[in-house]
Design a protein around this motif. Structure first.
Motif, short mmCIF file in Angstrom:
data_model
loop_
_atom_site.label_atom_id
_atom_site.label_comp_id
_atom_site.label_asym_id
_atom_site.label_seq_id
_atom_site.Cartn_x
_atom_site.Cartn_y
_atom_site.Cartn_z
N THR A 143 0.81 -1.22 0.00
CA THR A 143 0.00 0.00 0.00
C THR A 143 0.84 1.27 0.00
OG1 THR A 143 -0.13 0.11 2.42
CG2 THR A 143 -1.86 -1.15 1.26
N LEU A 144 2.16 1.12 0.07
CA LEU A 144 3.04 2.28 0.15
C LEU A 144 3.49 2.73 -1.23
CD1 LEU A 144 5.25 0.95 3.07
CD2 LEU A 144 3.36 2.56 3.24
N GLY A 145 3.82 4.00 -1.35
CA GLY A 145 4.35 4.53 -2.60
C GLY A 145 5.71 3.92 -2.89
N LEU A 146 6.10 3.95 -4.16
CA LEU A 146 7.36 3.31 -4.56
C LEU A 146 8.58 3.95 -3.91
CD1 LEU A 146 6.53 2.76 -8.33
CD2 LEU A 146 6.57 1.06 -6.52
N GLY A 147 8.56 5.26 -3.72
CA GLY A 147 9.68 5.93 -3.07
C GLY A 147 9.82 5.50 -1.62
N VAL A 148 8.70 5.35 -0.92
CA VAL A 148 8.73 4.90 0.47
C VAL A 148 9.17 3.44 0.54
CG1 VAL A 148 7.31 4.52 2.53
CG2 VAL A 148 7.00 6.59 1.19
N GLN A 149 8.71 2.62 -0.41
CA GLN A 149 9.16 1.23 -0.46
C GLN A 149 10.68 1.17 -0.60
OE1 GLN A 149 7.15 -0.78 -3.67
NE2 GLN A 149 5.20 -0.88 -2.59
#
Length: 184
Positions: free
Chosen positions: A146-152
């Protein structure tokens, strides 16, 4: 006295990376500039298209176009049929803007890079979970998908530094703490 004309040809030419991924090609990095931009996202659950356009410094029609080109963008519609972007959508939009404007990817190149990043992030996270579970089931402290790619990318970079299962669990809790502070 003659006027001299000097033509300066030292312009830095940058070309879009090819969609062929080789050693270092097509790699998507979350740089410090992107981290600063992500930190400036207001602590809200949903954003209207005008707010997101202002945050990114682009026109609303650009966002609508990007929705047609990138599968990671799926804003919900309000009861008044207005686009409502979640935080992960805004994070992904910042990443797309970075790829297109700063890294000079083509639309197709950025699309391929994002798909590869998403796939790689999930694989790396699952590999880390498996590596440090040592036969026992480790509880996931957050839903990674559920997280954005940058946060991942941030989470993976932090967790890859783990040395053993205890360190991994401690780092996982620290990342969760950082994320909750970041989103408050």
């Amino acid at each position: 006295m003659e006027d001299e004309i000097i033509l300066d040809t030292s312009i830095d030419k940058r070309y879009a990376p090819s969609s062929v991924t080789g050693a270092g090609r097509g790699a998507v990095e979350v740089d410090s500039e992107l981290e600063v931009e992500l930190a400036k996202i207001p602590k809200k659950l949903a954003f209207k298209i005008g707010e997101v356009a202002d945050l990114l410094g682009v026109k609303a029609y650009v966002l609508r176009y990007w929705e047609t080109e990138f599968d990671v963008l799926k804003p919900k519609k309000s009861k008044h049929n207005q686009r409502m972007y979640e935080r992960k959508d805004v994070e992904n939009l910042f990443l797309i803007k970075k790829l297109l404007y700063r890294d000079r990817f083509s639309i197709e190149g950025a699309r391929v890079a994002l798909k590869k990043l998403k796939k790689d992030n999930v694989k790396k996270y699952n590999d880390l979970q498996a590596k440090f579970s040592s036969g026992k089931i480790t509880r996931r402290l957050f839903d990674f998908s559920t997280l954005g790619l940058g946060v991942q990318n941030y989470i993976i970079n932090e967790l890859e530094q783990s040395t053993d299962a205890n360190d991994y669990t401690a780092r996982q809790k620290q990342v969760l703490s950082n994320l909750t502070q970041f989103q408050k």
